[in-house]
Design a protein around this motif. Sequence first.
Motif, PDB file in Angstrom:
ATOM      1  N   GLY A  13       0.821  -1.203   0.000  1.00  0.00           N
ATOM      2  CA  GLY A  13       0.000   0.000   0.000  1.00  0.00           C
ATOM      3  C   GLY A  13       0.849   1.244   0.000  1.00  0.00           C
ATOM      4  O   GLY A  13       2.071   1.201   0.230  1.00  0.00           O
ATOM      5  N   GLY A  14       0.205   2.343  -0.266  1.00  0.00           N
ATOM      6  CA  GLY A  14       0.897   3.619  -0.267  1.00  0.00           C
ATOM      7  C   GLY A  14      -0.090   4.754  -0.101  1.00  0.00           C
ATOM      8  O   GLY A  14      -1.275   4.628  -0.420  1.00  0.00           O
ATOM      9  N   VAL A  15       0.412   5.866   0.400  1.00  0.00           N
ATOM     10  CA  VAL A  15      -0.416   7.052   0.562  1.00  0.00           C
ATOM     11  C   VAL A  15       0.479   8.276   0.384  1.00  0.00           C
ATOM     12  O   VAL A  15       1.667   8.258   0.738  1.00  0.00           O
ATOM     13  N   SER A  16      -0.061   9.311  -0.205  1.00  0.00           N
ATOM     14  CA  SER A  16       0.685  10.565  -0.336  1.00  0.00           C
ATOM     15  C   SER A  16      -0.234  11.733  -0.026  1.00  0.00           C
ATOM     16  O   SER A  16      -1.428  11.714  -0.348  1.00  0.00           O
ATOM     17  N   TYR A  17       0.348  12.721   0.606  1.00  0.00           N
ATOM     18  CA  TYR A  17      -0.311  14.004   0.845  1.00  0.00           C
ATOM     19  C   TYR A  17       0.469  15.042   0.062  1.00  0.00           C
ATOM     20  O   TYR A  17       1.674  15.232   0.275  1.00  0.00           O
ATOM     21  N   ASN A  18      -0.189  15.690  -0.893  1.00  0.00           N
ATOM     22  CA  ASN A  18       0.457  16.658  -1.776  1.00  0.00           C
ATOM     23  C   ASN A  18      -0.262  17.998  -1.685  1.00  0.00           C
ATOM     24  O   ASN A  18      -1.376  18.145  -2.185  1.00  0.00           O
ATOM     25  N   PHE A  19       0.374  18.961  -1.042  1.00  0.00           N
ATOM     26  CA  PHE A  19      -0.181  20.307  -0.923  1.00  0.00           C
ATOM     27  C   PHE A  19       0.494  21.197  -1.962  1.00  0.00           C
ATOM     28  O   PHE A  19       1.721  21.255  -2.058  1.00  0.00           O
ATOM     29  N   THR A  20      -0.315  21.891  -2.771  1.00  0.00           N
ATOM     30  CA  THR A  20       0.218  22.836  -3.753  1.00  0.00           C
ATOM     31  C   THR A  20      -0.506  24.166  -3.625  1.00  0.00           C
ATOM     32  O   THR A  20      -1.672  24.215  -3.187  1.00  0.00           O
ATOM     33  N   ARG A  21       0.169  25.253  -4.020  1.00  0.00           N
ATOM     34  CA  ARG A  21      -0.456  26.572  -3.929  1.00  0.00           C
ATOM     35  C   ARG A  21       0.152  27.499  -4.969  1.00  0.00           C
ATOM     36  O   ARG A  21       1.375  27.564  -5.137  1.00  0.00           O
ATOM     37  N   ILE A  22      -0.724  28.229  -5.659  1.00  0.00           N
ATOM     38  CA  ILE A  22      -0.307  29.279  -6.583  1.00  0.00           C
ATOM     39  C   ILE A  22      -0.103  30.562  -5.787  1.00  0.00           C
ATOM     40  O   ILE A  22      -0.972  30.962  -5.010  1.00  0.00           O
ATOM     41  N   SER A  23       1.034  31.185  -5.983  1.00  0.00           N
ATOM     42  CA  SER A  23       1.346  32.414  -5.256  1.00  0.00           C
ATOM     43  C   SER A  23       1.562  33.550  -6.256  1.00  0.00           C
ATOM     44  O   SER A  23       2.654  33.716  -6.804  1.00  0.00           O
ATOM     45  N   ASP A  24       0.494  34.300  -6.523  1.00  0.00           N
ATOM     46  CA  ASP A  24       0.561  35.437  -7.443  1.00  0.00           C
ATOM     47  C   ASP A  24      -0.659  36.320  -7.208  1.00  0.00           C
ATOM     48  O   ASP A  24      -1.750  36.034  -7.716  1.00  0.00           O
TER      49      ASP A  24
END
Length: 691
Positions: free
Chosen positions: A537-548
Amino acid sequence: PIAVSVLDSGKLSAISEGGADILSLAGRVPSLYVESSNGRYAPRLYIRGLGNVDFDFNASQPVSVVLDDVVLENVSLKSFPLFDVESVEVLKGPQGTLFGRNTPAGVVKMDTRRPDQDAGGQAQFTLGEMGTIRGEVGLTIPATDTLSFRVAGLVNHRNNWVDNGYEETTFNRPGHDLGGFDDIAGRIHAQWQPDDRLSVLLTLQARDYRGTGTLNRANVLTTGSNKLNERYDRDRVYYDGGRNNPQAQHTKSQALHVDYDLGAATLTGIVSAYQGGSSGRGDIDGGVLGTTPGSGTIPFPSETGTLSSDLDQQTYEVRLASNGNSRFGWQLGAFYWHESFELISASWNGTGGLDPTVISTLNQKSDSWSVFGQVRYDVTDSLRLTGGARWTRDERDLVAERTLGRYFIDTRSVSDDQPSWDVSALYRVSPQVSLFGRIARGYRGPSIQGRIASSDILTTADSETIISYEIGIKAATPDNRFRADLTAYTYRIDDPQFTAIGGQGNFNQLINARRGIGRGVEFEASANPLRGLMLTGGVSYNFTRISDPDMLVAFCGAACTVRDPIVDVGTTRRAAINGNPFPQAPRWLMNLTASYTHELAGGSKLYAQTDWVAQSDFNIFLYDATEFHVGTNFEGGARLGWRSPSDGVDVFAFARNITNESNVIGAIDFNNLTAFVNDPRVIGGGVAFQF
């Protein structure tokens, strides 16, 4: 000393047996997502939230796909079907100091089975609902003591299973009209090894695909909700245009891979060429003009597609790498990539007319030169340091001309050169536990886009650069029954390239934001707690944000609920997207597989296995709207079977999308609340042989 995930041939076989394509890789390893709005012939891949939602064939992608050491750069090449594959590796984060092209997001590296001196092979045949048939075979044939062949092929078929419920068309047929496909592909490896020093591998491939494009479904979302409403019917659409959404693609390739052992080092040369073409047409608005019970209200029709495309890609790569197990190792290389691409697009009258009303032609030529190298040094038996660098020069030239409709012609040229690099350390705490850390700089060259069938706008995007940091631990028990990898990362992108899609004008424009950031955690584990029981099994937490703070984009032309601040720009309205996540970047990705094997008295085996994948929380577009924010999607499969004592024969029953989930995977936003969904459940059976 990097985050790498691997899918072996067994897992690939299981997820493909119901007729799936490369989209089925989504979520199968942490941080990998795949989607498409162009059916089965133009996938878009994302790693750690980085990708490109652009649906045109000349789009630049930040995730590189490498098949048998050859870069597949164009999005149409990335759809080449998976068959007779040994493994798929996902290398995360900026790459570029080892092989192929530089990439800011990562690499999906696919390796097929190659010939050796032992005759044998594998074959698998499955039959399922909706006339789904999949046959795959791979055979190794030794010709002499020095020459051997690997011949492999794939047949993937599904009958039409979706009815066009709008009967007032000239192209509607009795019974089912859409949803089917025929995908036929073949590969020949010829390997010559006259001695222990020289190895020559010649690879020839071809593919012919014909099927139905993406099934856009008009107004299946309701204002204020992201759930499919009562208008959604998996087995039925209502189209007055598109002529049943046909699409076709053909591809062929030639590659020569040579390795020569010089003693202290091995010299590797790879030369390849890919040629391809495609065509397609679709009812983009997904419904019937006016107001009808089946598709709701369609204020104006949209019917577009590709009359033809012509692709030629060439790659040349040379590497010199040290041999042996000394404390010091090194590699030097050079890479050249060239692509010529012609795309002839068209629009029709919106109700299935034979003759186009608009025709436009894009001619794009792209070149990339690079030199790269990497060194490693074992400071002690426990500590290894690695460093690498690449210099890349990218050039693109585009000529766009509208030849039918109001005449228009324009050109754009972009170029840049940038360094990429990485430094890393691997520390072996014990034979079972390792720690690693890595800092890397990646780069994606400038891009051009021109969707001139519906506008007079050519747009360009400047180069984007990324700096990434990651640390991790890889651990296993002494008997290897339990393994786990844990990685934490963070990155910052300057001038990230995004594609603003849709809005009321159905435009497709490149933009650069000021900055983007991402951070996350990835965890993978496998366990063999009991005899016959295997869990992964596997799990990922991916937080992304546009800064403009100044970034504004067009939003839906339909009645969607935009949750971003709205800004008036002259006579138009725009959404301020500062702080939004990257599009098509799920916050959570999860996967789980379990298998249990019970050995019978005679040595044969009964087994059961299941696999599940889930994605959660992502925006389909750059702007944030209630209707186009996907919550949680999940999908599972299962297989029950019997294997002979030598594992030479495997007879099984299977189910893909076993709970028949209808998951929204994409949308069209310009004149109604249109969405498209995943494939339906397929139940069937099959047999596999090893010989």
